[in-house]
Design an enzyme around this catalytic site. Structure first.
Site, mmCIF file in Angstrom:
data_model
loop_
_atom_site.group_PDB
_atom_site.id
_atom_site.type_symbol
_atom_site.label_atom_id
_atom_site.label_comp_id
_atom_site.label_asym_id
_atom_site.label_seq_id
_atom_site.Cartn_x
_atom_site.Cartn_y
_atom_site.Cartn_z
ATOM 1 N N THR A 1 -21.723 -10.246 12.176
ATOM 2 C CA THR A 1 -21.304 -11.364 13.258
ATOM 3 C C THR A 1 -21.820 -10.437 14.603
ATOM 4 O O THR A 1 -21.816 -9.294 14.569
ATOM 5 C CB THR A 1 -19.792 -11.287 13.318
ATOM 6 O OG1 THR A 1 -19.262 -11.705 12.265
ATOM 7 C CG2 THR A 1 -19.242 -12.367 14.669
ATOM 8 N N GLU A 2 -22.178 -11.372 15.660
ATOM 9 C CA GLU A 2 -22.428 -10.636 16.887
ATOM 10 C C GLU A 2 -21.607 -11.554 17.957
ATOM 11 O O GLU A 2 -20.905 -12.573 17.675
ATOM 12 C CB GLU A 2 -23.868 -11.161 17.258
ATOM 13 C CG GLU A 2 -24.894 -10.369 16.237
ATOM 14 C CD GLU A 2 -26.281 -10.646 16.473
ATOM 15 O OE1 GLU A 2 -26.544 -11.268 17.389
ATOM 16 O OE2 GLU A 2 -27.296 -9.941 15.810
ATOM 17 N N ARG B 1 21.701 -14.523 3.238
ATOM 18 C CA ARG B 1 22.170 -15.304 4.683
ATOM 19 C C ARG B 1 23.294 -16.349 4.219
ATOM 20 O O ARG B 1 22.751 -17.257 3.312
ATOM 21 C CB ARG B 1 21.065 -15.958 5.386
ATOM 22 C CG ARG B 1 21.373 -16.627 6.482
ATOM 23 C CD ARG B 1 22.019 -15.718 7.591
ATOM 24 N NE ARG B 1 22.567 -16.742 8.752
ATOM 25 C CZ ARG B 1 22.555 -16.389 10.111
ATOM 26 N NH1 ARG B 1 22.400 -15.046 10.261
ATOM 27 N NH2 ARG B 1 22.998 -17.166 10.928
ATOM 28 N N GLN C 1 10.609 -19.603 9.616
ATOM 29 C CA GLN C 1 11.557 -20.627 9.862
ATOM 30 C C GLN C 1 12.892 -20.668 8.841
ATOM 31 O O GLN C 1 13.864 -20.570 9.645
ATOM 32 C CB GLN C 1 10.937 -21.991 9.070
ATOM 33 C CG GLN C 1 11.484 -23.060 9.984
ATOM 34 C CD GLN C 1 11.122 -23.231 11.580
ATOM 35 O OE1 GLN C 1 10.414 -22.375 12.017
ATOM 36 N NE2 GLN C 1 12.221 -23.994 12.253
ATOM 37 N N ILE C 2 12.542 -19.879 7.647
ATOM 38 C CA ILE C 2 13.721 -19.814 6.629
ATOM 39 C C ILE C 2 14.505 -18.423 7.380
ATOM 40 O O ILE C 2 15.803 -18.468 7.192
ATOM 41 C CB ILE C 2 13.363 -19.472 5.379
ATOM 42 C CG1 ILE C 2 12.667 -21.064 4.741
ATOM 43 C CG2 ILE C 2 14.426 -18.722 4.599
ATOM 44 C CD1 ILE C 2 12.092 -20.616 3.414
ATOM 45 N N GLY D 1 14.901 -17.547 10.337
ATOM 46 C CA GLY D 1 15.378 -18.034 11.627
ATOM 47 C C GLY D 1 15.033 -16.886 12.797
ATOM 48 O O GLY D 1 13.871 -16.455 12.894
ATOM 49 N N GLU E 1 -14.909 -13.977 7.712
ATOM 50 C CA GLU E 1 -15.720 -14.288 6.683
ATOM 51 C C GLU E 1 -15.863 -15.720 6.300
ATOM 52 O O GLU E 1 -15.868 -16.227 5.268
ATOM 53 C CB GLU E 1 -15.256 -13.564 5.395
ATOM 54 C CG GLU E 1 -15.245 -12.184 5.511
ATOM 55 C CD GLU E 1 -14.780 -11.220 4.230
ATOM 56 O OE1 GLU E 1 -15.526 -11.616 3.306
ATOM 57 O OE2 GLU E 1 -14.466 -10.099 4.229
#
Lengths: 270, 381
Positions: free
Chosen positions: B126-127, B268, B336-337, B339, B363
Site C-alpha cells: 500500500t502507498e 449478570r 450490547q449484551i 451494556g 488486505e
C-alpha cells in the site's frame, strides 16, 4: 543415560464432569476432553532437560486403555524419544498398588533405566502414591516432592535433588537408579512444537508399542481389580456450592478493610 | 466429504490455545493500551513453530499447511487481535512470498531469520495514494548498472519496525502495463530506508504499522524476488492467501467476543434472572454462534483448497468478506449484551470491536472483495 517418565491420560482441567448411576462422564466444549495429566508435563520437561544436558534418551510410559494415548502423544510432541503404552483388558480397575506393579514391570522390561520421573499426582485420582510405590517395588531410591534436580552423576551413580518439605527445603543425595516425583516449581514445561506434534501423531499411528500382561511377564493376580486393595463403593457429585454475598459499607476504605479482616478472622479464613 | 480436523490439526489447535490462554490473554489489554507488540514472546512463539508455519521443512520451518495456519491465527485472534494480525501478516505476506518465489540463496538467507522471529515478515504494498488500486503504485524500481534503485513511499506496513527484510512491490517498467511490476527484497538497514514512527490506530494497536520511505535505495540484482514483471500476479496470489488469514483472525476475534458475552449474560441479572434467560439476548447469541460457524467453514474451505493446490481466489474473498463483516456484527452485539460494561475498557469486548473494525479494510477492503467475487460470478454464469 536412559530416563523414563510415567504419565497418565486424565480429563481436561476445564472439562465439565457429570455423574450418573455411579458413572463419571465428561466433555469439554473448548477443546479436547482428555489431556496428559498436567503434573506429568513437569516430569516430561525435566526428563527432556536432563537428556539435553547429559545425553541419552527419554522413554514415556503410560498405563491405560488402548485409546488413552494423549499423555504419550504429549510426551513425544514435547520431545521424548520413545513411548510405550501398557494396556490390557485385565488391567482395568487398577488402584495405585496394581498400577505401580505394572509400571515397575514395564520399567524393568526397558532394562537400562537410570531414572524414572513422575508428576506429583494425577488430577483425576489425586492419590499421589504411585511414584513412591513404584520406587518401593523396584527397590530404587525414592525421592518425592522434588523441586530441583541439582546434579546427576551417571558415572558415580548418584543423584542430588532438592525436596520441598513442610518446614522448607531439603537437599538429598542418593544412589541411582532412582524414582522421582516432581512439583510445579521444578520448571516451566515447554509447549509442544508443531514439528513435535507431527512426529507424535506419526509415532502414535506407526510405532507405538503396546505391552500387555504377557509381554511384561506379570503375575495376573497382581494386576487390575484382582491386584487392587481399594474399591470404589460410591461415586457422587458434590452438592453445588452455596454462598451469600455481603457488601461491606463503611465511611472510609480503611474502616471497610478493618471490618473485612474482622469478618475473615471470624470465619477462620485467616 | 469430511468436516473433522485431523488428529494433528486438533493437537495444533490445543497447543496454540494453551499458549494463547497462558501467555497472551492476560496481557491483551496491556498490549492494546501500550500499543507495544509483545516482543518478549517471539522466542516462545518461534520455538513452537508459530512463526514458521509457511516455511518449508528444508528451511527449518514447520510448514503446517493452510488449514493449520487458519486454525492457529484464529486461536491467537480469539485472545489478542494485535498479535493475531502481526502473526498473520508475518506468515502470509512475509514468509509466503519468500518461500514461494525465493531462490535457494534468498530462502537460505532469510527464511531461518523469519522462522526464528529475528525478523518479522512484512510486505510493502500500500502507498499513501494507492491501496486497492494495485496498478496505481508510484514507488519505482529502476535498473542501474546491475543494481536496482528504489524510490517511493509505502504506507500502513504491518511489522515494518520488527523486520530485517521487506518484500517491496514496485513499478519497474511503466511501459509494460500489467507486466510492469516486480517484487524486490530490501534489507531495512540499507541506506535510504526510513521506517517512520508507529501509526496511531483505532484497533489492533499492539501490531506495529508504519510508513516506510525509500530514498534512492540501492539493492543488488539478486534481491529481485520471483520474476521481473510478474510482481502484480505474485502480489495477487500473496493476497489471496492473506485473505484466508484475515478471515481466520476475524473468526477468532468474534469467537472471543461471543465467549465473553456468554459468560457475562450468565452472571449478570436483571429483573431477578440472569440476562441469558431473556430471548433478546439469546437471539443475539444464536445469531453470533451461527454466523461464526458459517464464517469458519468458509475460511477452512478456502484453506483446504489452497492446501490441495486448487484455485481459491473466489473462496478466499468470500471468506474474508463474510468473516470480517460478521466479526463487526458479533463484537458490536457483544458490547450490547454487556451494556455499559461492554463500552468500558475494563472488559475486553470494546477492544475486540475496535480490532474487528480493521478486518473489513486491511488486505483488501470489503468493496474489493465484492469486486473480486463479482468478477468470478460474471465469468462463471
Amino acid at each position: 543415560m536412559h530416563i523414563a517418565i510415567c504419565a497418565k491420560q486424565t480429563p481436561s482441567t476445564t472439562a465439565v464432569l457429570a455423574v450418573e448411576d455411579g458413572k463419571v462422564t465428561w466433555s469439554d466444549p473448548g477443546g479436547s476432553p482428555d489431556i496428559a495429566n498436567p503434573w506429568d508435563e513437569y516430569a516430561i520437561e525435566e526428563a527432556i532437560r536432563l537428556k539435553e544436558k547429559h545425553g541419552g534418551k527419554v522413554t514415556a510410559i503410560s498405563m491405560g486403555p488402548e485409546e488413552a494415548r494423549e499423555a504419550l502423544k504429549t510426551a513425544i510432541a514435547m520431545g521424548c524419544d520413545e513411548a510405550v503404552l501398557v494396556s490390557d483388558e485385565a488391567m482395568k480397575g487398577s488402584d495405585t498398588l496394581a498400577t505401580s506393579y505394572v509400571l515397575a514391570k514395564a520399567i524393568e522390561k526397558l532394562g537400562d533405566v537410570d531414572l524414572v520421573i513422575f508428576g506429583r499426582q494425577a488430577v483425576d485420582g489425586d492419590t499421589g502414591q504411585t511414584s513412591m510405590q513404584v520406587a518401593r517395588r523396584l527397590g530404587w531410591t525414592p525421592l518425592s516432592f522434588v523441586v530441583a534436580v541439582d546434579e546427576v552423576d551417571a558415572e558415580g551413580g548418584t543423584v542430588t535433588v532438592t525436596r520441598a518439605i513442610e518446614a522448607g527445603r531439603q537437599k538429598v543425595k542418593g544412589p541411582l537408579p532412582a524414582a522421582l516425583s516432581v512439583l510445579k516449581e521444578i520448571n516451566e514445561p515447554r509447549y509442544p512444537s508443531f514439528k513435535g506434534i507431527r512426529q507424535a501423531t506419526k509415532y502414535m499411528r506407526r510405532s507405538l508399542p503396546i505391552w500387555a500382561t504377557a509381554d511384561l511377564e506379570a503375575d495376573s493376580s497382581k494386576i487390575g481389580a484382582a491386584g487392587s486393595r481399594v474399591r470404589w463403593l460410591q461415586v457422587y457429585a458434590l452438592p453445588p456450592k452455596e454462598g451469600e454475598c455481603t457488601m461491606i459499607e463503611a465511611d472510609s476504605p480503611e474502616a471497610a478493610a478493618a471490618e473485612l479482616v474482622d469478618k475473615l478472622l471470624e470465619e477462620k479464613v485467616l | 466429504m469430511g468436516f473433522q480436523l485431523s488428529e494433528e490439526q486438533q493437537m495444533f489447535r490445543s497447543a496454540v490455545r494453551a499458549l494463547a490462554e497462558k501467555e497472551l490473554k492476560p496481557r491483551a489489554r496491556e498490549i492494546d493500551e501500550s500499543a507495544e507488540f509483545p516482543v518478549d514472546l517471539i522466542p516462545k512463539m518461534a520455538e513452537m513453530g508459530l512463526l514458521s508455519m509457511a516455511i518449508p521443512e528444508e528451511c527449518d520451518g514447520a510448514d503446517v499447511g493452510a488449514i493449520s495456519i487458519a486454525i492457529a491465527i484464529e486461536e491467537i485472534g480469539r485472545v489478542c487481535g494485535s498479535t493475531g494480525l502481526s502473526v498473520a501478516a508475518h506468515t502470509s505476506l512475509g514468509c509466503f512470498p519468500l518461500a514461494r518465489w525465493g531462490t535457494p540463496e534468498q530462502k537460505g538467507r532469510w527464511l531461518p531469520l523469519l522462522g526464528s522471529g529475528a525478523s518479522m515478515g512484512a510486505l510493502c504494498l500500500t502507498e499513501p495514494g494507492a491501496g486497492s488500486d494495485l496498478r496505481g503504485v508510484k514507488a519505482r524500481g529502476v535498473r542501474d548498472r546491475g543494481d536496482w534503485v528504489i524510490s517511493g513511499t509505502k504506507a500502513w506496513i504491518t511489522n515494518a519496525s520488527l523486520a530485517k527484510v521487506l518484500v517491496v512491490y514496485l513499478q519497474t517498467d511503466p511501459e509494460a502495463g500489467k507486466r510492469g511490476y516486480s517484487m524486490l527484497l530490501v534489507e531495512t538497514d540499507r541506506p535510504g530506508v526510513t521506517i517512520h514512527p508507529k501509526e496511531k490506530k483505532m484497533g489492533v494497536r499492539g501490531s506495529p504499522t508504519h510508513q516506510v520511505s525509500f530514498d534512492d535505495v540501492r539493492v543488488p540484482a539478486e534481491n529481485l524476488l520471483g520474476e521481473e514483471g510478474r510482481g502484480l500476479q505474485q502480489t495477487l496470489e500473496t493476497l489471496d492467501g492473506g485473505r484466508i488469514g484475515i478471515g481466520a483472525l476475524a473468526v477468532g476475534i468474534a469467537q472471543g467476543a461471543l465467549e465473553e458475552a456468554v459468560t457475562y449474560a450468565r452472571e449478570r441479572t436483571a429483573f431477578g434472572r440472569p440476562v441469558a434467560d431473556f430471548q433478546a439476548i439469546q437471539w443475539m447469541l444464536a445469531d453470533a454462534e451461527t454466523e461464526i460457524e458459517a464464517a469458519r467453514l468458509l475460511v477452512r474451505r478456502a484453506a483446504w483448497l489452497k492446501e490441495h493446490g486448487q484455485r481459491f481466489t473466489r473462496e478466499a474473498a468470500m471468506a474474508k468478506l463474510y468473516a470480517s463483516e460478521m466479526a463487526e456484527r458479533v463484537t458490536r452485539n457483544a458490547i450490547q449484551i454487556l451494556g455499559s460494561y461492554g463500552y468500558s475498557s475494563e472488559y475486553p469486548v470494546e477492544r475486540m470491536y475496535r480490532d474487528a473494525r480493521l478486518m473489513t479494510i486491511g488486505e483488501g477492503t470489503s468493496e474489493v472483495q465484492r469486486l473480486v467475487i463479482a468478477r468470478q460470478v460474471l465469468k462463471r454464469y
